[in-house]
Scaffold this active site. Sequence first.
Site, PDB file in Angstrom:
ATOM      1  N   GLY A 144       0.830  -1.220  -0.123  1.00  0.00           N
ATOM      2  CA  GLY A 144      -0.018   0.168   0.070  1.00  0.00           C
ATOM      3  C   GLY A 144       0.945   1.157   0.010  1.00  0.00           C
ATOM      4  N   ASN A 145       0.333   2.305   0.373  1.00  0.00           N
ATOM      5  CA  ASN A 145       0.978   3.616   0.580  1.00  0.00           C
ATOM      6  C   ASN A 145       0.210   4.424   1.576  1.00  0.00           C
ATOM      7  OD1 ASN A 145      -0.987   5.450  -0.833  1.00  0.00           O
ATOM      8  ND2 ASN A 145      -0.769   4.063  -2.568  1.00  0.00           N
ATOM      9  N   HIS A 146       1.072   5.692   1.836  1.00  0.00           N
ATOM     10  CA  HIS A 146       0.692   6.535   2.977  1.00  0.00           C
ATOM     11  C   HIS A 146      -0.562   7.397   2.877  1.00  0.00           C
ATOM     12  CE1 HIS A 146       3.672   4.936   5.632  1.00  0.00           C
ATOM     13  NE2 HIS A 146       4.584   5.106   4.844  1.00  0.00           N
ATOM     14  N   SER A 147      -1.330   7.410   1.615  1.00  0.00           N
ATOM     15  CA  SER A 147      -2.184   8.346   1.234  1.00  0.00           C
ATOM     16  C   SER A 147      -3.407   8.160   2.275  1.00  0.00           C
ATOM     17  CB  SER A 147      -2.999   7.988   0.019  1.00  0.00           C
ATOM     18  OG  SER A 147      -4.069   8.760  -0.327  1.00  0.00           O
TER      19      SER A 147
END
Length: 227
Positions: free
Chosen positions: A33-36
């Site tokens: 995933g990512n930090h959005s």
Amino acid sequence: FFRSTTSLPLVGKKALVTAGPTHEAIDPVRYIGNHSSGKMGFALAEALQQLGADVTLITGPTQLSTPQAVHRIDIISAKEMLKETAAHFDNADIVVMSAAVADYTPANVAAQKIKKKDDNFQIDMIKTTDILATLGQKKSSKQTLVGFALETNNELEHAKSKLVRKNLDFIVLNSMQDSGAGFAGDTNKITVIDRSGTQQNFELKSKKEVAQDICKIVVTHQQALTD
Ligand code: CTP
Ligand code: CA
């Protein structure tokens, strides 16, 4: 009547907003995933709704609650986001793609939890479809299409090339160089670039205020298209 058309300039318009990260499954218990946080996209959906638009918000996993009167569709992966955005695109007058979509996804999803074994571990990944570029190819002359760009170097140059490559009306450059701006926080510092190359620089502001700045640009563009 006159008052409502000026304070609610997007009455009768449909808006499509994407938000948040995507999660790309590795096995039944893990993902990439990512930090959005989704905050920018949710703020945009809320601001567009408050201007009178009929808003559909397609979002990856977030901790946020749905803005008032916004139609929310939850997705997990880049593939699901592509399917939902494609299904809603043709009816939308305004499309704002603020989601942080994974660029690569595991080539295979293991059916069982992957066991720890060797000292090194590799995951084979394949490129996802660029949703925004796909929509850009289908865009009609009545639609306003806005993309985002997150860059850490050669920011303007990279953002301008995305604007052209993806056939956008505007690209919103998120500056990672200014503290307080970016993924997880409540503030953002943006530059908006249009097709003629004109740049509008904004101060560091709350994401709600940034959303209103973007909406103003979108309203002006839609009005020019339909006048
Ligand atoms: N985007 C998309 N589908 C993808 C990847 C990105 O629709 N598979 C959209 C994002 O929602 C954003 C824009 O494309 O509006 C730019 O995303 P960004 O990650 O900055 O650009 P990329 O084209 O993916 O290029 P790179 O990550 O290499 O900078
Ligand atoms: Ca990317």
